[in-house]
Every structure is written in C-alpha cells, then in structure tokens.
Design an enzyme around this catalytic site. Structure first.
Site, mmCIF file in Angstrom:
data_model
loop_
_atom_site.group_PDB
_atom_site.id
_atom_site.type_symbol
_atom_site.label_atom_id
_atom_site.label_comp_id
_atom_site.label_asym_id
_atom_site.label_seq_id
_atom_site.Cartn_x
_atom_site.Cartn_y
_atom_site.Cartn_z
ATOM 1 N N ASP A 199 -8.246 -4.778 -0.788
ATOM 2 C CA ASP A 199 -7.467 -3.573 -0.512
ATOM 3 C C ASP A 199 -6.411 -3.781 0.569
ATOM 4 O OD1 ASP A 199 -8.773 -1.755 -2.336
ATOM 5 O OD2 ASP A 199 -10.529 -1.886 -1.041
ATOM 6 N N GLU A 204 -0.688 -3.058 2.850
ATOM 7 C CA GLU A 204 0.541 -3.626 3.387
ATOM 8 C C GLU A 204 1.756 -3.213 2.561
ATOM 9 O OE1 GLU A 204 0.416 -7.820 3.974
ATOM 10 O OE2 GLU A 204 -1.258 -7.756 5.403
ATOM 11 N N ASP A 465 -8.136 2.143 6.264
ATOM 12 C CA ASP A 465 -8.061 1.354 5.025
ATOM 13 C C ASP A 465 -8.744 0.001 5.184
ATOM 14 O OD1 ASP A 465 -6.645 3.470 4.067
ATOM 15 O OD2 ASP A 465 -4.763 2.402 3.776
#
Length: 498
Positions: A199, A204, A465
């Site tokens: 992920d 990014e 994240d």
C-alpha cells in the site's frame, strides 16, 4: 457480468441484438455468446479430454461443451486467413490465472460477420470498462518480501499483454520515488497508474498527484490501482477482491472507474493525503512495531494485534470528532441504502478545470483553533483509535464492514479501556468471523473530520496509511470523491457488509 431475464437463464444461446449469437467455426465446432460466458462446442474436446483449455464446464454440459466466463475474456480478434483468436485468463488454481488462447478457422469465411461477432464478444467481456487501458506500471522491487519484480513478470505482465494494454513500466528506486513520478506524470498519456507493491506506493502516488498545481484534475483523471506485491495489500483486497497478483491483474484489466474519498491529514506544518487509514493506539503499534516481522507476510498484523490486546495497554488522548452517523443502526442503514444502488457504469463526475489544486480545508489545520461546535473529550482509557477509508485492512481483517468508497465519511472505531484476555482474543476472532461490527464494546461511527491529541505519553506510534508519522497531534477531514480507482463493482468494496 451481464444480467438477464428468466428466459435468458433458460436459453443461454439467444441472439444478441442483430448479431447472431453463434459463430460456426468448423463442421463440428461453434462459438456461442451465452448469458454470462462464451460457450465453446467442439467435438475434438472429447479426444483431448478437455485439457483444461477452455475454462470450466457448464452444469449439465457434455464433454464437448466448455465455457469461458466473459469476465475472463481478455481479447478477441480475427486474422486475415479467416481465423478467430480469443485470449482469456484460465484459472490454474484458486489463486493463479494464466493467459491462454483458443483459435478456430471459420467454416464459411465471412469477415464482416466474424468481426461483428468478435465486437459483440468484447462488448460482453468489457461492458462499461475501458479496453486496452494505457497503464503506467510502477514496480517496487523492495516491497513485501522483495519479490515485486518477479511477481510482475510472472503473473501480471502476461495478463496485461494478452489484454492488449499499453504499458510503460518503471522500477521505483528509493523511498518517495512514487511521489516524484506522480508529480511529473503526463496525465493525458495514461489512464491508470498500477502499483506492483504494497500500500506504500499508492500512498506515494496520490500524494505526488496532490502536490501538482492541477491536483484536482490529476486525481480525477488518473485512476490508481494496486497489484498486490507487498505485505499490506488493502487497496487490491478492497477493489480487486483478491491479494493474488494474476487475479488482481485481471480485475484491473476489467476494472470500472470508481470515485474514492481521500482525507487530508494535517500535522505540524504538513498536509498529507490518506486513502487507507489513520490510527493511534493498538492498531498503529501493531502495524509499525512489527516491521521486523515482514517475513511473516500479512500474518504479522494478526500476530501483533493479538500480542498487544493481551498486554492490555491504553493510549490516552483528547479527541474531537465531527460525527455524521453516531450509532450502529444509523451506520447500517446508510450502508445498506448506498450499497443497494445500481452500479455506476461510467464516470459521471465533471473533470475539474486545468490548474485546480487540492480542495481548501473546511475545518482548518491542527494549528488552528478548534473548529466551532467541536469539543475535545478526554479518553484516558483509550485502547484504540482507528479511522478507516476502506473495508479490508488485510486479508483477514474486515475492520470496517460498513465502509463505502464515496460516502464522504471515514469509519471510526474506538475501544475504551482494557479488555480481559479472553475477551481480547474473542475480539480478534470476531474480525475474521465478520462479527466485529456487532460487538457491544466496539464503538462504530461514520465521521467527516476529527482532531486527536495524544497525552501522558513521551512517545508512541501514529500510522497514516501504514506509514509512521511523528507522535504529535493531528487533524483529519474527508474530501468526497476526490480520487479515482478501478473496481469490480463500480460503486462499493469487495467485502462483506453489515
């Protein structure tokens, strides 16, 4: 999958519009457009004992009949010599698909009829999905257990090639390289950025797109997809329905453009886009403190979560939340209402004008005074604070069964206090058994913004994240349908809901 009437179900060989459903391809063979599959009738299949060459048998069919689900059809074309060639993804196992080909010479060469039939086959195979997608492929050779490049060449590239996708492949070379690539991407050249990674690379890419002067346009125009090659593959699990690289590649080939909410996280003087989750407490520590266990794959999350539940650690904080649905009954109702709507068969959003950047923050940043109407409430016995944008966090962790891609909300879980060991273990098992939502000690809400201020701790873990950020206060707000992904359904996650 094409829906049909009761009559369709009885007779899968009905004509489709003005194109004959059946194409004769030899004295003892034919290709027929069924309701959900391409039906191959070929007496020669008996001699080859099926050989697994044409997919799965239809219920009640003879050995001379095989079917290929339309979803598995990758491409079809006619050759100058009157040959019909069909490429499809054949299941080698429950987790692996490989491209295969069937080809037949027309019994009576008729190029116009054959081309029309092939076009109808492709219409059924792709529906509203874009064919021959232009894909910027980012391969992270360092992600997960370091097998990203090998997985791409063995399981993903052959599927893309068979589907006639236009590919531009690039290896990421260092942390943050995905940001750099996305920030300078020619958004008119690509339909999709597909990340062969965990992920981290999608995170990014979205943040790279978000740094552009035309951020809103770039985030809308270019879909971001994940091809699972890491230890955390939540994006693929939620939208492709799998953490298998080859099955995910097939799902991306057939994926429908789908709007996805993103969230802005402000901390210090930084603004970061989040697509997956924000956490402080047990889930953050589970993720970030188990980096040394990456060799375990996704099992490291389950192991880490269980160990920390048993330790009964608390993570005190002051929290203010802008709640949209404040109880489980309301959350369940809104989920069922939204998920029951028909799938979106096209992207009906208006493309933002050129030069449009990220949307302004409606509630300010963490450095601004507390927004009007918000109240900081002490949570001195907080066991976990976990806000998620997707349903699945890992293969066995459907933490947010009521999550929706574009409802303008994050799903928020809070567990107050410590849990006895037996209850802690049963809580973990409830996640895998899809019973987590109904546990009475789990507080589940839908929120559009919040602020959290950790306290009484010198240091700790905060995860955005899956990435560790400084242990200091942060504020979050949701931007409805800011980004674009590819999904199988076009409007919801591939997860069991509430």
């Amino acid at each position: 999958m094409t829906s049909g009437t009761a009559e369709d179900a009885i007779d899968p060989f009905r004509d489709v519009q003005d194109v004959p459903a059946t194409l004769a391809v030899g004295r003892n063979a034919s290709l027929t457009l069924g309701t959900d599959a391409l039906i191959v009738l070929d007496a020669a299949l008996i001699e080859s004992k099926g050989a697994g060459c044409c997919g799965l048998s239809l219920p009640g069919s003879t050995k001379t009949t095989r079917s290929i689900p339309f979803f598995s059809v990758l491409w079809a074309e006619t050759a100058d010599d009157g040959e019909v060639i069909i490429h499809y993804a054949h299941p080698i196992s429950k987790t692996v698909a490989r491209p295969q080909i069937i080809s037949y010479k027309l019994d009576k060469p008729d190029s116009d009829q054959a081309e029309a039939w092939v076009e109808k086959l492709l219409e059924k195979a792709y529906g509203a999905s874009q064919r021959q997608k232009r894909i910027k492929v980012l391969v992270n050779p360092f992600g997960g257990q370091g097998h990203g490049q090998k997985l791409y060449h063995k399981h993903i590239a052959p599927i893309f090639a068979a589907a006639r996708c236009e590919l531009d492949v690039e290896m990421t070379k260092h942390n943050g390289h995905g940001v750099e690539i996305a920030q300078s991407l020619d958004i008119d050249r690509y339909d999709v950025v597909a990340c062969c990674s965990g992920d981290g690379i999608p995170h990014e890419v979205w943040n790279g797109l978000g740094k552009r002067e035309d951020a809103a346009r770039a985030l809308n125009k270019v879909a971001v997809a994940q091809l699972p090659c890491g230890s955390g593959n939540a994006l693929s699990l939620n939208f492709n329905g799998t953490d298998s690289p080859s099955l995910a590649a097939l799902a991306v080939v057939k994926g429908l453009r789908t709007p996805l909410d993103l969230a802005s996280v402000t901390q210090g003087d930084r603004r970061v886009l989040s697509f997956l989750s924000q956490s402080a407490g047990i889930v953050a520590e589970t993720d970030l403190a188990t980096e040394n266990l990456r060799w375990m794959g996704s099992a490291r999350f389950t192991y880490g979560f269980l160990v920390r539940l048993i330790k009964q650690t608390v993570y005190p904080a002051d929290i203010a939340v802008k709640v949209e649905y404040d109880n489980k009954a309301a959350v369940r109702n809104v989920y069922r209402a939204e998920s029951s709507k028909p799938p979106r068969t096209y992207d009906d959003r208006t493309l933002p004008p050129a030069g449009t950047g990220l949307p302004p923050l409606r509630h300010g940043t963490i450095n601004d005074p507390l927004p009007e109407g918000w109240e900081l409430i002490p949570h001195d016995q907080l066991g976990n604070f976990y806000a998620g944008n997707l349903a699945y966090m890992s293969p066995d962790a459907n933490f947010f069964p009521a999550a929706l891609p574009g409802d303008g909300c994050l799903d928020l879980i809070r567990i107050q206090g410590t849990l006895p060991r037996v209850k802690a273990i049963s809580t973990l098992l409830a996640i895998e058994q899809h019973k987590f939502f109904d546990l009475p000690h789990v507080d589940y809400q839908k929120v559009s913004a919040y602020r959290i201020i950790p306290k009484n701790q010198k240091d700790g873990y905060i995860s955005i994240d899956g990435e560790r950020v400084p242990f200091e206060p942060f504020q979050v707000e949701v931007h409805k349908e800011l980004a674009t992904v590819l999904s199988k359904s076009g409007h919801k996650f591939e997860a069991k809901g509430v």
